[in-house]
Design an enzyme around this catalytic site. Sequence first.
Site, mmCIF file in Angstrom:
data_model
loop_
_atom_site.group_PDB
_atom_site.id
_atom_site.type_symbol
_atom_site.label_atom_id
_atom_site.label_comp_id
_atom_site.label_asym_id
_atom_site.label_seq_id
_atom_site.Cartn_x
_atom_site.Cartn_y
_atom_site.Cartn_z
ATOM 1 N N HIS A 217 0.839 -1.335 -0.084
ATOM 2 C CA HIS A 217 0.157 0.049 -0.026
ATOM 3 C C HIS A 217 0.859 1.321 0.007
ATOM 4 O O HIS A 217 0.331 2.325 -0.308
ATOM 5 C CB HIS A 217 -0.840 -0.023 1.251
ATOM 6 C CG HIS A 217 -2.149 -1.024 1.167
ATOM 7 N ND1 HIS A 217 -3.452 -0.646 0.667
ATOM 8 C CD2 HIS A 217 -2.039 -2.380 1.335
ATOM 9 C CE1 HIS A 217 -4.067 -1.743 0.809
ATOM 10 N NE2 HIS A 217 -3.289 -2.785 1.103
ATOM 11 N N ASP B 59 3.431 9.196 -0.623
ATOM 12 C CA ASP B 59 2.207 8.441 -0.419
ATOM 13 C C ASP B 59 1.895 7.426 -1.307
ATOM 14 O O ASP B 59 1.975 7.734 -2.623
ATOM 15 C CB ASP B 59 0.968 9.404 -0.310
ATOM 16 C CG ASP B 59 0.191 8.976 0.972
ATOM 17 O OD1 ASP B 59 -0.080 8.037 1.224
ATOM 18 O OD2 ASP B 59 -0.650 9.908 1.299
#
Length: 487
Positions: free
Chosen positions: A156, A368
């Site tokens: 992720h 991110d």
Amino acid sequence: MSRLIIVSNRVAPISEGGPAAGGLAVGVYDALKETGGMWFGWSGDVLSSGQPQIKVEERGPVTFATVALMRRDYDQYYRGFSNATLWPAFHYRADLLHYDRHDFGGYCRVNAWLAQQLVPLLREDDVIWVHDYHLIPFAQALRASGVKNRIGFFLHIPFPASQVLLAVPPHRELVEALCSFDLLGFQTGPDLRAFCDYIVNEAGGSIDASAQGPLTVNAFGRTLRASAYPIGVYPDEIAELAKAGERGKAVRTMKATLHSRKLIMSVDRLDYSKGLVERFRAFERLLEHTAALRNKVSFLQIAPPTRADLHAYQDIRLQLESESGRINGRFAELDWTPILYIHKQYERSVLAALFRTAHVGYVTPLRDGMNLVAKEYVSAQDPDDPGVLVLSRFAGAAQELDGALIVNPVDIDGMAEALAMALGMPLAERQARYRDMMVQLRENNVSVWRDNFMRDLQAVDGAKRARSGKAGAAGARGKAARESVTG
Ligand code: ADQ
């Protein structure tokens, strides 16, 4: 149809529409409800004494199997190697990286122990999908117990460039462990490329892109597949939640506080990767350079603290409290506080409704993996009068959302200019940008993400797998043990 087994560090206590435990929880639970299966992982409890017992709980089509961790395991596996070594390194913060080889030992030990807990619950044709950086050695540990099932892994967070990964002392062990999976999923093309670069230039492996679908990776004596699967949201569901909340209490209170000022809004876990300090300073620069905006715009930052027992997180919290106090002290007036900084979790429906009220979604992480907030903000907009997304080029979401104003999160002046542009953008341009982004979000919603990953995992070459051992060796042993666990 094969059962889906999701393995993730935390099995979040999910309540429909309730506060989100994080992007992973939202994406995965939505996916699992559609197919049925099991979600296995840490319960979030930490024991100081005794022996952790596995707890199995059925909830509709989903079985939750959770275990507590012992204090030492929590310290070494979770606080230590996962969050003080891997998290900073994978977010390009080698300056914050802390390494202790005992923590790495604990990380491997806990992965092996968790794998042993799962083995008795497995059936022969289960497909196992492991999530995130806490569980890189999980497939290796399952294979060591004789498990031959298909095992996929989705990362992720970003996969760092080789030169950054090399700063983690056991980088080779980690990448070798990754190669025990059958399919590796990354958020974006750049993450996949960084992984391939390591395989070819550091591990002496090879990449074959000639077949359709995922790349074929040959390394450490194994053959596996790898591809990018950008995680999505359910944009239309978020739009409905946002619309339904338009007249709710949160939005009414917010509007009363704003009077007719414009709203810039950000929502993040309180984490140094999210670029909060730079973001606050760019808002300050905006007020400094554009006097006409003073008392005409407010900035709402929602950031619930996470991992509060780690120094780096205590530091960022103190730094932000001091920055917001300083900036408010500099510009506030009797009837206006420029920065509203809130440390709370909110229900998904409340967040969605607030997003719809905000003229600017301000999402500027330094790094991110994806950033679901960016996607949620766009989804929540009113199509007739949408707000503008200001988005960091270092969020995975920037690979897809080119209707956003893309910024470099360390360029304070550049971000201040983007905020000014967003606040003054004409309606027609806002609508055009919104429509472009919604097409993308609908085409790649969270079901598409799940289905693409599962399709490729199911398609992993059966013949090759059969040669490396009899498929489903966990089956028989698993059945007997399962009866003793659930009985
Ligand atoms: P996170 O780092 O947690 O996730 P993000 O993708 O933004 O980051 O997901 C956060 C989720 O939590 C969003 O759904 C958001 O709405 C929710 N949330 C945040 N603050 C909240 C609050 N105060 N109240 C309620 N809900 C809140 C990791 C990676 C990301 C990746 C996701 C999914 O770091 O890069 O996008 O996993 O893969």
